[in-house]
Design a protein around this motif. Structure first.
Motif, PDB file in Angstrom:
ATOM      1  N   LEU A   1       0.819  -1.203   0.000  1.00  0.00           N
ATOM      2  CA  LEU A   1       0.000   0.000   0.000  1.00  0.00           C
ATOM      3  C   LEU A   1       0.858   1.261   0.000  1.00  0.00           C
ATOM      4  O   LEU A   1       0.480   2.282  -0.590  1.00  0.00           O
ATOM      5  N   GLY A   2       2.008   1.201   0.640  1.00  0.00           N
ATOM      6  CA  GLY A   2       2.874   2.368   0.699  1.00  0.00           C
ATOM      7  C   GLY A   2       3.448   2.784  -0.646  1.00  0.00           C
ATOM      8  O   GLY A   2       3.932   3.912  -0.784  1.00  0.00           O
ATOM      9  N   ARG A   3       3.401   1.908  -1.651  1.00  0.00           N
ATOM     10  CA  ARG A   3       3.919   2.236  -2.980  1.00  0.00           C
ATOM     11  C   ARG A   3       2.949   3.105  -3.775  1.00  0.00           C
ATOM     12  O   ARG A   3       3.339   3.728  -4.768  1.00  0.00           O
ATOM     13  N   ALA A   4       1.696   3.150  -3.372  1.00  0.00           N
ATOM     14  CA  ALA A   4       0.676   3.818  -4.178  1.00  0.00           C
ATOM     15  C   ALA A   4       0.961   5.308  -4.302  1.00  0.00           C
ATOM     16  O   ALA A   4       1.155   6.002  -3.301  1.00  0.00           O
ATOM     17  N   ALA A   5       0.997   5.791  -5.537  1.00  0.00           N
ATOM     18  CA  ALA A   5       1.113   7.226  -5.789  1.00  0.00           C
ATOM     19  C   ALA A   5      -0.264   7.862  -5.947  1.00  0.00           C
ATOM     20  O   ALA A   5      -0.431   9.062  -5.733  1.00  0.00           O
ATOM     21  N   THR A   6      -1.246   7.044  -6.355  1.00  0.00           N
ATOM     22  CA  THR A   6      -2.627   7.496  -6.519  1.00  0.00           C
ATOM     23  C   THR A   6      -3.536   6.462  -5.867  1.00  0.00           C
ATOM     24  O   THR A   6      -3.335   5.261  -6.066  1.00  0.00           O
ATOM     25  N   VAL A   7      -4.515   6.928  -5.109  1.00  0.00           N
ATOM     26  CA  VAL A   7      -5.515   6.039  -4.513  1.00  0.00           C
ATOM     27  C   VAL A   7      -6.869   6.398  -5.091  1.00  0.00           C
ATOM     28  O   VAL A   7      -7.273   7.568  -5.092  1.00  0.00           O
ATOM     29  N   VAL A   8      -7.575   5.383  -5.618  1.00  0.00           N
ATOM     30  CA  VAL A   8      -8.918   5.567  -6.160  1.00  0.00           C
ATOM     31  C   VAL A   8      -9.876   4.711  -5.343  1.00  0.00           C
ATOM     32  O   VAL A   8      -9.707   3.491  -5.261  1.00  0.00           O
ATOM     33  N   GLY A   9     -10.866   5.342  -4.732  1.00  0.00           N
ATOM     34  CA  GLY A   9     -11.860   4.628  -3.951  1.00  0.00           C
ATOM     35  C   GLY A   9     -13.149   4.481  -4.733  1.00  0.00           C
ATOM     36  O   GLY A   9     -13.626   5.441  -5.351  1.00  0.00           O
ATOM     37  N   VAL A  10     -13.709   3.266  -4.738  1.00  0.00           N
ATOM     38  CA  VAL A  10     -14.947   2.999  -5.469  1.00  0.00           C
ATOM     39  C   VAL A  10     -15.956   2.335  -4.539  1.00  0.00           C
ATOM     40  O   VAL A  10     -15.613   1.846  -3.469  1.00  0.00           O
TER      41      VAL A  10
END
Length: 317
Positions: free
Chosen positions: A208-217
């Protein structure tokens, strides 16, 4: 000739149905054009975490919604081979899933596909990422919080690492958050359950720490976004693609978890069928975001339902 007021048949229409633990959703259209998008709160997975069975009452609620959907599908002229019905967490866990499958077959003429967690994750990623209006900095983490499970998918144009976790708003609410509002001890136990699942996700390669963008659906994320935006009503257009500060998200989550159900119901954007279980879903989103380094996240109204529809539309016709 189409009568005035009657639905106009789409060219090569598809029908996608996503049946989860809390909701059953329908999309009809010729992708990317969407003619119908419907949702019913049926709580199919009510009690499954405890009993291992779909209750008669839950099946009746779900079948009533599917009867409505069958009529809409017929009105729009969708052939059977262009219908895809995907069932997720609740029916994966239920010992009497055959009763559910037979009821769907009777009403729609198609068998429900009880999809595996990895396919659920891939469909959610596809539905969300196709919808992004501006290029996202990779890697992208798609967070799909359902009633019975949560899908975490990390990737760029396609999933590179994904996992389906047996944590969801209905499942964890029933397991931990029994008081109204939940006690601090109950919230802590829920968070510990989530953290253990996220540890497993990280160990499986979804970093999870690698994520540059988080998209919640899906509904938990869109409802929390509506709260952060302080909307006077649930507004799909205002919510879709909104960029929400993480600090605002944590603050709203603290507020909604601490609120009794009656107070949540007075929130103008809150669906009545989600008010009691939004607390557990909010805890999941809170714990996920705390493992990332992003300062904001994007909310998408396109999700696994859109992924299912695209999977049918991409077949040769």
């Amino acid at each position: 000739m189409v009568e005035e007021g009657a639905p106009r048949p789409s060219r090569n229409p598809v029908a996608a149905i996503d049946c989860g633990t809390n909701t059953v959703k329908l999309l009809i259209g010729s992708m990317p054009e969407v003619a119908v998008r419907e949702m019913r709160m049926v709580r199919l997975g009510e009690g499954v975490d405890t009993t291992g069975l779909l209750s008669a009452e839950a099946l009746a609620r779900c079948f009533a919604a599917i009867d409505e959907y069958a009529a809409l599908i017929a009105e729009h002229g969708v052939p059977r081979d262009r219908i895809r019905f995907c069932a997720t967490s609740a029916t994966r866990d239920a010992a009497n899933a055959d009763v559910f499958a037979a009821g769907v077959q009777e009403r729609l003429g198609v068998r429900p596909e009880v999809i595996a967690g990895h396919e659920e994750a891939a469909l959610a990623f596809d539905g969300a990422v196709r919808n992004l209006r501006t290029p996202a900095e990779p890697p992208v983490l798609v967070v799909d919080i359902g009633g019975g499970s949560t899908e975490l998918v990390l990737g760029t144009h396609a999933p590179e690492a994904s996992i389906s976790l047996d944590i969801g708003s209905v499942r964890l609410h029933e397991r931990h958050l029994r008081d109204d509002p939940p006690t601090a001890e109950q919230v802590a136990a829920c968070a510990a359950d989530v953290d253990a699942a996220l540890d497993a996700a990280e160990a499986a390669g979804v970093e999870l720490g690698r994520a540059a963008t988080v998209v919640g659906v899906a509904g938990t994320c869109t409802t929390i976004a509506a709260g952060c935006l302080d909307l006077p009503a649930y507004d799909r257009e205002a919510i879709d693609q909104a960029v929400v500060p993480v600090s605002d998200t944590h603050a709203f989550i603290d507020r909604v978890v601490a609120a009794p159900v009656a107070e949540r119901l007075r929130m103008p954007f809150m669906h009545p069928g989600r008010a009691d279980v939004i607390d557990a879903g909010a805890v999941i989103l809170d714990r996920v975001l705390r493992r990332t380094s992003v300062y904001s996240w994007t909310v998408s109204e396109s999700d696994i339902l859109d992924g299912i529809a695209w999977s049918v539309a991409s077949r040769s016709t």
